[in-house]
Design a protein around this motif. Structure first.
Motif, PDB file in Angstrom:
ATOM      1  N   GLY A 254       0.777  -1.236   0.000  1.00 39.24           N
ATOM      2  CA  GLY A 254       0.000   0.000   0.000  1.00 39.24           C
ATOM      3  C   GLY A 254       0.804   1.279   0.000  1.00 39.24           C
ATOM      4  O   GLY A 254       0.236   2.372   0.016  1.00 39.24           O
ATOM      5  N   LYS A 255       2.130   1.186  -0.024  1.00 38.31           N
ATOM      6  CA  LYS A 255       2.973   2.376  -0.016  1.00 38.31           C
ATOM      7  C   LYS A 255       3.731   2.504  -1.332  1.00 38.31           C
ATOM      8  O   LYS A 255       4.270   1.520  -1.841  1.00 38.31           O
ATOM      9  CB  LYS A 255       3.963   2.325   1.146  1.00 38.31           C
ATOM     10  CG  LYS A 255       3.306   2.408   2.519  1.00 38.31           C
ATOM     11  CD  LYS A 255       4.358   2.402   3.621  1.00 38.31           C
ATOM     12  CE  LYS A 255       3.693   2.502   4.996  1.00 38.31           C
ATOM     13  NZ  LYS A 255       4.704   2.501   6.098  1.00 38.31           N
ATOM     14  N   LEU A 256       3.745   3.722  -1.843  1.00 37.05           N
ATOM     15  CA  LEU A 256       4.529   3.996  -3.047  1.00 37.05           C
ATOM     16  C   LEU A 256       5.978   4.164  -2.610  1.00 37.05           C
ATOM     17  O   LEU A 256       6.437   5.253  -2.270  1.00 37.05           O
ATOM     18  CB  LEU A 256       4.012   5.270  -3.730  1.00 37.05           C
ATOM     19  CG  LEU A 256       4.582   5.611  -5.110  1.00 37.05           C
ATOM     20  CD1 LEU A 256       4.279   4.519  -6.134  1.00 37.05           C
ATOM     21  CD2 LEU A 256       4.028   6.949  -5.598  1.00 37.05           C
ATOM     22  N   VAL A 257       6.712   3.040  -2.593  1.00 36.40           N
ATOM     23  CA  VAL A 257       8.062   3.048  -2.019  1.00 36.40           C
ATOM     24  C   VAL A 257       9.083   3.701  -2.947  1.00 36.40           C
ATOM     25  O   VAL A 257      10.157   4.114  -2.500  1.00 36.40           O
ATOM     26  CB  VAL A 257       8.520   1.620  -1.654  1.00 36.40           C
ATOM     27  CG1 VAL A 257       7.631   1.041  -0.567  1.00 36.40           C
ATOM     28  CG2 VAL A 257       8.546   0.721  -2.885  1.00 36.40           C
ATOM     29  N   TYR A 258       8.748   3.780  -4.237  1.00 38.65           N
ATOM     30  CA  TYR A 258       9.669   4.435  -5.169  1.00 38.65           C
ATOM     31  C   TYR A 258       8.895   4.896  -6.386  1.00 38.65           C
ATOM     32  O   TYR A 258       8.084   4.155  -6.956  1.00 38.65           O
ATOM     33  CB  TYR A 258      10.769   3.475  -5.608  1.00 38.65           C
ATOM     34  CG  TYR A 258      11.902   4.151  -6.359  1.00 38.65           C
ATOM     35  CD1 TYR A 258      12.681   5.107  -5.737  1.00 38.65           C
ATOM     36  CD2 TYR A 258      12.204   3.818  -7.672  1.00 38.65           C
ATOM     37  CE1 TYR A 258      13.738   5.736  -6.405  1.00 38.65           C
ATOM     38  CE2 TYR A 258      13.256   4.419  -8.348  1.00 38.65           C
ATOM     39  CZ  TYR A 258      14.023   5.381  -7.711  1.00 38.65           C
ATOM     40  OH  TYR A 258      15.063   5.985  -8.360  1.00 38.65           O
ATOM     41  N   SER A 259       9.118   6.143  -6.756  1.00 39.82           N
ATOM     42  CA  SER A 259       8.543   6.678  -7.987  1.00 39.82           C
ATOM     43  C   SER A 259       9.544   7.650  -8.581  1.00 39.82           C
ATOM     44  O   SER A 259      10.201   8.402  -7.849  1.00 39.82           O
ATOM     45  CB  SER A 259       7.208   7.375  -7.719  1.00 39.82           C
ATOM     46  OG  SER A 259       7.356   8.457  -6.811  1.00 39.82           O
ATOM     47  N   LYS A 260       9.659   7.613  -9.889  1.00 38.59           N
ATOM     48  CA  LYS A 260      10.692   8.438 -10.524  1.00 38.59           C
ATOM     49  C   LYS A 260      10.377   8.620 -12.000  1.00 38.59           C
ATOM     50  O   LYS A 260       9.764   7.757 -12.637  1.00 38.59           O
ATOM     51  CB  LYS A 260      12.061   7.769 -10.369  1.00 38.59           C
ATOM     52  CG  LYS A 260      13.244   8.579 -10.923  1.00 38.59           C
ATOM     53  CD  LYS A 260      14.558   7.890 -10.625  1.00 38.59           C
ATOM     54  CE  LYS A 260      15.729   8.582 -11.311  1.00 38.59           C
ATOM     55  NZ  LYS A 260      15.893   9.990 -10.879  1.00 38.59           N
ATOM     56  N   GLY A 261      10.796   9.750 -12.527  1.00 39.14           N
ATOM     57  CA  GLY A 261      10.698   9.999 -13.958  1.00 39.14           C
ATOM     58  C   GLY A 261      12.070   9.929 -14.594  1.00 39.14           C
ATOM     59  O   GLY A 261      13.090  10.244 -13.950  1.00 39.14           O
ATOM     60  N   TYR A 262      12.102   9.516 -15.854  1.00 34.66           N
ATOM     61  CA  TYR A 262      13.353   9.411 -16.606  1.00 34.66           C
ATOM     62  C   TYR A 262      13.175  10.127 -17.943  1.00 34.66           C
ATOM     63  O   TYR A 262      12.148   9.961 -18.618  1.00 34.66           O
ATOM     64  CB  TYR A 262      13.721   7.951 -16.870  1.00 34.66           C
ATOM     65  CG  TYR A 262      13.843   7.108 -15.625  1.00 34.66           C
ATOM     66  CD1 TYR A 262      15.060   6.992 -14.946  1.00 34.66           C
ATOM     67  CD2 TYR A 262      12.741   6.423 -15.119  1.00 34.66           C
ATOM     68  CE1 TYR A 262      15.166   6.215 -13.802  1.00 34.66           C
ATOM     69  CE2 TYR A 262      12.837   5.645 -13.979  1.00 34.66           C
ATOM     70  CZ  TYR A 262      14.053   5.548 -13.321  1.00 34.66           C
ATOM     71  OH  TYR A 262      14.161   4.784 -12.188  1.00 34.66           O
ATOM     72  N   GLY A 263      14.167  10.916 -18.334  1.00 39.91           N
ATOM     73  CA  GLY A 263      14.074  11.596 -19.617  1.00 39.91           C
ATOM     74  C   GLY A 263      13.032  12.689 -19.593  1.00 39.91           C
ATOM     75  O   GLY A 263      12.564  13.125 -18.541  1.00 39.91           O
ATOM     76  N   LEU A 264      12.650  13.122 -20.792  1.00 40.53           N
ATOM     77  CA  LEU A 264      11.774  14.291 -20.924  1.00 40.53           C
ATOM     78  C   LEU A 264      10.356  13.930 -21.351  1.00 40.53           C
ATOM     79  O   LEU A 264      10.141  13.039 -22.173  1.00 40.53           O
ATOM     80  CB  LEU A 264      12.369  15.266 -21.945  1.00 40.53           C
ATOM     81  CG  LEU A 264      13.751  15.846 -21.603  1.00 40.53           C
ATOM     82  CD1 LEU A 264      14.213  16.787 -22.713  1.00 40.53           C
ATOM     83  CD2 LEU A 264      13.724  16.567 -20.266  1.00 40.53           C
ATOM     84  N   ALA A 265       9.405  14.650 -20.792  1.00 40.43           N
ATOM     85  CA  ALA A 265       8.012  14.538 -21.209  1.00 40.43           C
ATOM     86  C   ALA A 265       7.776  15.324 -22.490  1.00 40.43           C
ATOM     87  O   ALA A 265       6.922  14.973 -23.306  1.00 40.43           O
ATOM     88  CB  ALA A 265       7.083  15.057 -20.110  1.00 40.43           C
ATOM     89  N   ASN A 266       8.556  16.400 -22.665  1.00 39.01           N
ATOM     90  CA  ASN A 266       8.444  17.226 -23.867  1.00 39.01           C
ATOM     91  C   ASN A 266       9.825  17.721 -24.257  1.00 39.01           C
ATOM     92  O   ASN A 266      10.476  18.450 -23.502  1.00 39.01           O
ATOM     93  CB  ASN A 266       7.500  18.406 -23.611  1.00 39.01           C
ATOM     94  CG  ASN A 266       7.222  19.209 -24.878  1.00 39.01           C
ATOM     95  OD1 ASN A 266       8.093  19.923 -25.360  1.00 39.01           O
ATOM     96  ND2 ASN A 266       6.016  19.069 -25.408  1.00 39.01           N
ATOM     97  N   LEU A 267      10.282  17.311 -25.431  1.00 38.95           N
ATOM     98  CA  LEU A 267      11.628  17.669 -25.883  1.00 38.95           C
ATOM     99  C   LEU A 267      11.733  19.129 -26.283  1.00 38.95           C
ATOM    100  O   LEU A 267      12.777  19.756 -26.101  1.00 38.95           O
ATOM    101  CB  LEU A 267      12.033  16.787 -27.069  1.00 38.95           C
ATOM    102  CG  LEU A 267      12.177  15.281 -26.806  1.00 38.95           C
ATOM    103  CD1 LEU A 267      12.531  14.552 -28.097  1.00 38.95           C
ATOM    104  CD2 LEU A 267      13.225  15.013 -25.747  1.00 38.95           C
TER     105      LEU A 267
END
Length: 554
Positions: free
Chosen positions: A52-65
């Motif tokens: 039930g816990k979001l133990v890790y969240s992360k973004g990689y690279g670009l959403a808009n170049l």
């Protein structure tokens, strides 16, 4: 006091070990996405949920170049076919409320459809067992490109104009976008609300999924929306822009943080009760009683001994996977905005890192065929198996070649594996991926069976390859028309090959396989002759559209 100190030291040591182990796991996860984790590439966002816990969240690279906007867990991604579980959820809610019956037929909602609609139920649509042809493949058979626009009226016309099904409803399981688009339309017919509005009112808003929606209007603004990309031949990226607005089979934009709330509800059941989730996770059943691994737009399977519930999604420029291990209360969410980042294997690789100690160790196997000593076969015996083989189910060919007294399995001139004889009629394929054992078994009557890890997955029959000269090919040329998709095809000779023109535009070449049968990147063409041996029509087949007829025009 003396006893307490060693205990505290032990506790501190254990916590330090656990923290180090967690950091090692996260380092391995980040390594998986290293290719896209830079300021010049699109990439992904991930979420890892434990108990039930979001133990890790992360973004990689670009959403808009173009605007240099990074991906984050708050970025809204197009999750494509993962949208189907929300369409299924709307149908299940309406069923629970007595607004529809899952055994109702398609004809009760679309009485104008052909007679076969009387045999297709809502359950068939949910489980991909309807036999309907897939409109997403009809689009390119009609000559449309992935970025061309079409609307709900076009889809309804395509589906309603089909005179035949791929198979009798309930006979097989074959993934079909037409079924889920229709389910979205049925939600509107029953509730009086568009699918997007019904889902927002009954699912997204009650669960606090404030950044999740069905996109049914391409002028809508979506905060923190990711753009979709595809690598170009120059080494840069192409921006994939879609103007499509249809929903049901796809259309949902959402974030990692919102899907965490959807995952929570699977366990908490504050809004959606036990009966709802039981219906969502009940496997479909074929007419012969066989259970299929598909429920309410969720695949129910096992991975390394553990139960999994998951679904993937793919649209131009986007891929997604939502993977749940319900008994471990562990989930992985992977959304990508570049076509070369495959969300499904990435999500399983993350699970491999975190659940390595939970996976069930395989039972000790009896000595496999891979361990058997190879045998020596004469050239005469090997030559008996050389030839061209055709898979009539999935409509593709393979060749068995003989070189230096070794049989070779050829998918194409550049994709060939050597075969090691282990019995007179059985061969082990060499240089296969780790964990994959492939046996090629030659049967009587010129047939071949392809076996993966002990399971027969494909059957082939020998055939005589066609050898047509230019004069022979002329008999196939001409103009053809399909009433079912209202499209004109023309076959012409160009560069000594037959080329297909769709509505006047050159598309793909046709390659002769066997008598009256040609293959192409578009599909398989099977020609039909009259009693004077003249070509009068052909059937074109793709994986999800079978035997679509084109009549020759006079």
């Amino acid at each position: 006091m003396k006893k307490t100190i060693p205990f505290l030291l032990l506790l501190i040591s254990f916590c330090a070990f656990a923290q180090t182990s967690k950091l090692d796991n996260l380092k391995k996860v980040n390594e998986l996405f290293k290719k896209w984790n830079n300021s010049s590439s699109p990439g992904a966002a991930i979420g890892i949920i434990e108990n039930g816990k979001l133990v890790y969240s992360k973004g990689y690279g670009l959403a808009n170049l173009e605007h240099n906007i990074p991906n984050t867990p708050k970025t809204a991604f197009n999750i494509a076919s993962n949208s189907k579980q929300f369409t299924a959820a709307c149908i299940v809610l309406l069923s629970q409320r007595g607004k529809l019956d899952l055994n109702q037929t398609l004809s009760s909602f679309y009485p104008e459809f052909p007679e076969y609609a009387k045999a297709i139920t809502i359950k068939n649509l949910l489980y991909h067992t309807s036999g309907l042809r897939d409109f997403s493949q009809i689009t390119y058979l009609s000559g449309l490109r992935p970025d061309d626009y079409y609307n709900d009226e076009d889809i309804l016309k395509w589906i309603g104009s089909q005179k035949e099904l791929n198979f009798t409803p309930g006979e097989k399981h074959l993934y079909c976008n037409s079924g889920y688009w229709l389910l979205g339309q049925i939600v509107k017919k029953v509730s009086g609300m568009r699918l997007a509005d019904f889902a927002r009112k009954e699912i997204f808003s009650p669960l606090g999924m404030e950044h999740t929606l069905f996109l049914n209007n391409n002028t809508m603004l979506i905060k923190r929306r990711a753009s979709g990309y595809s690598p170009s031949r120059s080494g840069n990226f192409r921006n994939i822009v879609s103007t499509l607005e249809h929903t049901g089979n796809g259309g949902v934009y959402t974030t990692i943080e919102d899907i965490k709330k959807w995952d929570d509800e699977f366990y908490n059941r504050t809004i959606l009760n036990d009966t709802f989730w039981e219906l969502m996770t009940t496997k479909g059943t074929l007419n012969n009683g066989e259970k299929i691994p598909y429920s309410g737009a969720l695949f129910i399977k096992k991975y390394k001994g553990l139960k999994t519930i998951d679904h993937g999604g793919r649209a131009p420029g986007f891929k997604s996977n939502i993977l749940r291990f319900p008994e471990q209360k562990f989930s992985v969410i992977v959304f990508t905005n570049v076509s070369n980042a495959n969300a499904i294997p990435l999500s399983y690789q993350i699970a491999d890192i975190f659940l390595k100690d939970a996976f069930k160790k395989p039972k000790k196997k009896v000595k496999s065929k891979g361990n058997l000593t190879s045998i020596k076969l004469s050239t005469k015996t090997l030559k008996k198996y050389v030839g061209s083989y055709w898979n009539s189910t999935d409509k593709y060919s393979r060749k068995i070649l003989l070189k230096n007294d070794t049989l070779r399995y050829a998918r194409s001139p550049r994709n060939i594996n050597s075969l090691l004889p282990i019995k007179k009629n059985e061969f082990k394929m060499l240089n296969t991926p780790p964990g994959l054992e492939i046996i090629v078994r030659f049967q009587k009557e010129n047939s071949m069976i392809f076996i993966e890890n002990g399971v027969a997955v494909a059957a082939f029959k020998t055939y005589v390859p066609a050898t047509y000269n230019l004069k022979d090919l002329e008999s196939f040329l001409g103009k053809y028309y399909s009433e079912e998709i209202d499209t004109n095809y023309e076959l012409k000779i160009k560069r000594d090959r037959v080329f297909l023109f769709i509505n006047g535009k050159e598309t793909v070449p046709l390659r002769p396989v066997m008598e009256d049968l040609f293959s192409s990147p578009l599909g398989i063409f099977k020609f039909k002759r009259n009693n004077k041996n003249q070509i009068k029509a052909f059937y074109v087949s793709t994986p999800r559209v079978q035997k679509l007829i084109f009549e020759k025009m006079k």
